[in-house]
Design a protein around this motif. Structure first.
Motif, PDB file in Angstrom:
ATOM      1  N   MET A 167       0.848  -1.187   0.000  1.00 14.31           N
ATOM      2  CA  MET A 167       0.000   0.000   0.000  1.00 14.31           C
ATOM      3  C   MET A 167       0.886   1.241   0.000  1.00 14.31           C
ATOM      4  SD  MET A 167      -3.066   1.042   2.602  1.00 14.31           S
ATOM      5  CE  MET A 167      -4.113  -0.290   2.023  1.00 14.31           C
ATOM      6  N   PHE A 168       0.718   2.111  -0.990  1.00 15.03           N
ATOM      7  CA  PHE A 168       1.557   3.298  -1.122  1.00 15.03           C
ATOM      8  C   PHE A 168       0.959   4.456  -0.334  1.00 15.03           C
ATOM      9  CE2 PHE A 168       2.715   1.427  -5.476  1.00 15.03           C
ATOM     10  CZ  PHE A 168       3.744   0.681  -4.923  1.00 15.03           C
ATOM     11  N   ILE A 169       1.839   5.191   0.360  1.00 10.62           N
ATOM     12  CA  ILE A 169       1.430   6.289   1.224  1.00 10.62           C
ATOM     13  C   ILE A 169       2.259   7.523   0.876  1.00 10.62           C
ATOM     14  CG2 ILE A 169       1.311   7.112   3.614  1.00 10.62           C
ATOM     15  CD1 ILE A 169       1.211   4.122   4.446  1.00 10.62           C
ATOM     16  N   ASP A 170       1.593   8.632   0.726  1.00 12.64           N
ATOM     17  CA  ASP A 170       2.268   9.920   0.612  1.00 12.64           C
ATOM     18  C   ASP A 170       2.460  10.430   2.035  1.00 12.64           C
ATOM     19  OD1 ASP A 170       2.990  12.586   0.334  1.00 12.64           O
ATOM     20  OD2 ASP A 170       1.646  12.970  -1.351  1.00 12.64           O
ATOM     21  N   ALA A 171       3.692  10.453   2.513  1.00 16.78           N
ATOM     22  CA  ALA A 171       3.976  10.738   3.919  1.00 16.78           C
ATOM     23  C   ALA A 171       4.016  12.220   4.250  1.00 16.78           C
ATOM     24  CB  ALA A 171       5.312  10.105   4.316  1.00 16.78           C
ATOM     25  N   HIS A 172       3.778  13.089   3.265  1.00 12.93           N
ATOM     26  CA  HIS A 172       3.849  14.525   3.566  1.00 12.93           C
ATOM     27  C   HIS A 172       3.136  15.337   2.493  1.00 12.93           C
ATOM     28  CE1 HIS A 172       6.052  17.732   5.887  1.00 12.93           C
ATOM     29  NE2 HIS A 172       5.531  18.431   4.892  1.00 12.93           N
ATOM     30  N   GLN A 173       1.950  15.806   2.820  1.00 13.98           N
ATOM     31  CA  GLN A 173       1.227  16.720   1.933  1.00 13.98           C
ATOM     32  C   GLN A 173       0.387  17.668   2.788  1.00 13.98           C
ATOM     33  OE1 GLN A 173      -2.750  14.862   2.442  1.00 13.98           O
ATOM     34  NE2 GLN A 173      -2.301  16.696   1.278  1.00 13.98           N
ATOM     35  N   HIS A 174      -0.183  18.673   2.143  1.00 13.52           N
ATOM     36  CA  HIS A 174      -0.910  19.715   2.864  1.00 13.52           C
ATOM     37  C   HIS A 174      -2.285  19.957   2.240  1.00 13.52           C
ATOM     38  CE1 HIS A 174       2.905  20.867   4.778  1.00 13.52           C
ATOM     39  NE2 HIS A 174       3.438  20.832   3.581  1.00 13.52           N
ATOM     40  N   TYR A 175      -3.229  20.373   3.081  1.00 15.34           N
ATOM     41  CA  TYR A 175      -4.479  20.981   2.643  1.00 15.34           C
ATOM     42  C   TYR A 175      -4.590  22.326   3.351  1.00 15.34           C
ATOM     43  CZ  TYR A 175      -5.855  16.345   0.937  1.00 15.34           C
ATOM     44  OH  TYR A 175      -5.910  15.140   0.282  1.00 15.34           O
ATOM     45  N   TRP A 176      -5.137  23.304   2.654  1.00 11.70           N
ATOM     46  CA  TRP A 176      -5.356  24.597   3.306  1.00 11.70           C
ATOM     47  C   TRP A 176      -6.427  25.393   2.596  1.00 11.70           C
ATOM     48  CZ3 TRP A 176       0.134  24.410   1.607  1.00 11.70           C
ATOM     49  CH2 TRP A 176       0.331  24.950   0.342  1.00 11.70           C
ATOM     50  N   ASP A 177      -6.880  26.417   3.285  1.00 12.21           N
ATOM     51  CA  ASP A 177      -7.853  27.364   2.755  1.00 12.21           C
ATOM     52  C   ASP A 177      -7.417  28.753   3.196  1.00 12.21           C
ATOM     53  OD1 ASP A 177      -9.960  28.931   1.998  1.00 12.21           O
ATOM     54  OD2 ASP A 177     -11.481  27.856   3.140  1.00 12.21           O
ATOM     55  N   PRO A 178      -6.893  29.585   2.278  1.00 16.63           N
ATOM     56  CA  PRO A 178      -6.398  30.909   2.676  1.00 16.63           C
ATOM     57  C   PRO A 178      -7.439  31.762   3.395  1.00 16.63           C
ATOM     58  CG  PRO A 178      -5.715  30.400   0.432  1.00 16.63           C
ATOM     59  CD  PRO A 178      -6.677  29.324   0.838  1.00 16.63           C
ATOM     60  N   ALA A 179      -8.712  31.497   3.148  1.00 20.73           N
ATOM     61  CA  ALA A 179      -9.764  32.275   3.800  1.00 20.73           C
ATOM     62  C   ALA A 179      -9.764  32.072   5.306  1.00 20.73           C
ATOM     63  CB  ALA A 179     -11.125  31.898   3.222  1.00 20.73           C
ATOM     64  N   ARG A 180      -9.130  31.006   5.801  1.00 20.94           N
ATOM     65  CA  ARG A 180      -9.061  30.777   7.241  1.00 20.94           C
ATOM     66  C   ARG A 180      -8.230  31.843   7.944  1.00 20.94           C
ATOM     67  NH1 ARG A 180      -6.553  27.355   9.088  1.00 20.94           N
ATOM     68  NH2 ARG A 180      -7.735  27.212  11.018  1.00 20.94           N
ATOM     69  N   GLY A 181      -7.230  32.380   7.251  1.00 23.20           N
ATOM     70  CA  GLY A 181      -6.550  33.564   7.741  1.00 23.20           C
ATOM     71  C   GLY A 181      -5.378  33.355   8.683  1.00 23.20           C
ATOM     72  N   ASP A 182      -4.890  32.127   8.867  1.00 18.88           N
ATOM     73  CA  ASP A 182      -3.768  31.950   9.796  1.00 18.88           C
ATOM     74  C   ASP A 182      -2.506  31.393   9.133  1.00 18.88           C
ATOM     75  OD1 ASP A 182      -4.895  29.470   9.392  1.00 18.88           O
ATOM     76  OD2 ASP A 182      -5.156  28.972  11.506  1.00 18.88           O
ATOM     77  N   TYR A 183      -2.415  31.509   7.823  1.00 16.33           N
ATOM     78  CA  TYR A 183      -1.218  31.083   7.088  1.00 16.33           C
ATOM     79  C   TYR A 183      -0.375  32.326   6.783  1.00 16.33           C
ATOM     80  CZ  TYR A 183      -4.381  27.154   6.314  1.00 16.33           C
ATOM     81  OH  TYR A 183      -5.269  26.127   6.480  1.00 16.33           O
ATOM     82  N   GLY A 184       0.464  32.718   7.724  1.00  8.59           N
ATOM     83  CA  GLY A 184       1.205  33.955   7.557  1.00  8.59           C
ATOM     84  C   GLY A 184       2.112  33.976   6.340  1.00  8.59           C
ATOM     85  N   TRP A 185       2.605  32.825   5.953  1.00  2.00           N
ATOM     86  CA  TRP A 185       3.539  32.735   4.824  1.00  2.00           C
ATOM     87  C   TRP A 185       2.831  32.701   3.478  1.00  2.00           C
ATOM     88  CZ3 TRP A 185       3.039  28.581   1.542  1.00  2.00           C
ATOM     89  CH2 TRP A 185       2.214  27.543   2.004  1.00  2.00           C
ATOM     90  N   LEU A 186       1.534  32.393   3.477  1.00  2.00           N
ATOM     91  CA  LEU A 186       0.795  32.161   2.235  1.00  2.00           C
ATOM     92  C   LEU A 186       0.172  33.475   1.776  1.00  2.00           C
ATOM     93  CD1 LEU A 186      -0.193  30.128   0.139  1.00  2.00           C
ATOM     94  CD2 LEU A 186      -2.098  29.581   1.663  1.00  2.00           C
ATOM     95  N   THR A 187       0.825  34.126   0.820  1.00  2.00           N
ATOM     96  CA  THR A 187       0.399  35.435   0.333  1.00  2.00           C
ATOM     97  C   THR A 187      -0.003  35.350  -1.142  1.00  2.00           C
ATOM     98  OG1 THR A 187       2.625  36.060  -0.386  1.00  2.00           O
ATOM     99  CG2 THR A 187       2.034  36.505   1.927  1.00  2.00           C
ATOM    100  N   PRO A 188      -0.736  36.349  -1.648  1.00  2.00           N
ATOM    101  CA  PRO A 188      -1.123  36.341  -3.068  1.00  2.00           C
ATOM    102  C   PRO A 188       0.061  36.296  -4.020  1.00  2.00           C
ATOM    103  CG  PRO A 188      -2.443  37.933  -1.850  1.00  2.00           C
ATOM    104  CD  PRO A 188      -1.371  37.459  -0.910  1.00  2.00           C
TER     105      PRO A 188
END
Length: 281
Positions: free
Chosen positions: A1-22
């Motif tokens: 069984m193959f596993i991706d050991a590192h990925q992300h989900y996010w929603d910029p509208a949540r407002g707490d991703y300081g590094w994630l800019t337009p």
């Protein structure tokens, strides 16, 4: 069984991703399981480990809620304030969620490179061990001496180095591995409780990277940790800044072609399953 050991989900509208800019146009939108599903299907990746992208407990709760209804998420690596006096209580609360499998403090973004060695985290570490949770270390070479001092104090804590400690691939001459990074990796690999993620390398390379670009760096990680302590991860969607899922997965397969079938299966799934104690039912 193959596993991706590192990925992300996010929603910029949540407002707490300081590094994630337009300005990060390729990343500045919502990414969820429906976006990743066709990529996983193409490469027979059936489960993933979702890693926090904001240094907030609120984002961790959001990821855990998402994981409850999403079978493809086998585990969540969240965030807690490890030096908070109440960190152990918070860890115990979050650990009631069966898909919480670890925490990550985003060491690379802290102003003090030695924070992990000097902060009062012992009570939080004891709680992580008690609840069978792991620790993701997001570091550069400059953090490794402090991290090593901390690792020596906590031999019972399972730790994984994210993104191969983010080697300076773009700044290095072709086929020449940075000696300071190489020494740092060897230093970390001496701790038997430490694993390493084969992820994030494309992001650290210059545009136009090839298999040959990454080969010496992957070879050093493999020589240091062996196929028993490496786990493949996409770092999607951050990967989209300088690559794509298919290209990185295919490249990693080719760079690990000399391994046995069992060893490749370990790197592409088995090691992550065991390290994070994933329930694959």
């Amino acid at each position: 069984m193959f596993i991706d050991a590192h990925q992300h989900y996010w929603d910029p509208a949540r407002g707490d991703y300081g590094w994630l800019t337009p300005q990060l146009a390729a990343l500045y939108r919502s990414f969820g399981p429906a976006d990743l599903a066709p990529l996983c299907a193409a490469w027979n990746v059936s489960r993933t480990v979702v890693v926090q992208a904001a240094p907030t407990v609120e984002e961790t709760r959001w990821l855990l809620e998402l994981a409850r209804g999403e079978a493809s998420i086998a585990g969540v690596v969240g965030w807690v304030p490890l030096d908070d006096p109440h960190a152990a209580t918070l860890i115990a609360e979050l650990a009631r969620e069966p898909k919480l499998r670890g925490v990550r403090p985003m060491l690379q973004d802290l102003p003090d490179d030695a924070w992990i060695a000097t902060a009062n985290t012992a009570h939080a570490v004891d709680a992580l061990i008690a609840h069978d949770l792991a620790f993701d270390a997001l570091v550069f070479t400059r953090h490794v001496d402090a991290l090593a001092a901390w690792l020596a104090r906590h031999p019972a804590l399972r730790v994984v180095i994210d993104h191969g400690a983010k080697p300076p691939i773009a700044a290095s001459a072709h086929d020449v591995v940075d000696p300071a990074w190489a020494q740092a990796i060897a230093q970390l690999a001496r701790f038997p409780q430490v694993h390493c993620k084969l992820s994030g390398l494309a992001t650290e390379a210059a545009p136009g990277w090839t298999e040959a670009t990454l080969a010496p760096w992957v070879a050093h990680l493999l020589a240091s940790f062996g196929p028993q302590r490496l786990m493949w991860g996409s770092d999607w969607p951050v990967l989209n800044l300088n690559g794509d899922y298919a290209r990185w997965h295919a490249c990693a397969n080719r760079l690990l072609a000399t391994l046995t079938a069992r060893e490749r299966n370990d790197v592409f799934g088995g090691n992550a399953m065991r390290f994070y104690r994933l329930n694959m039912g």
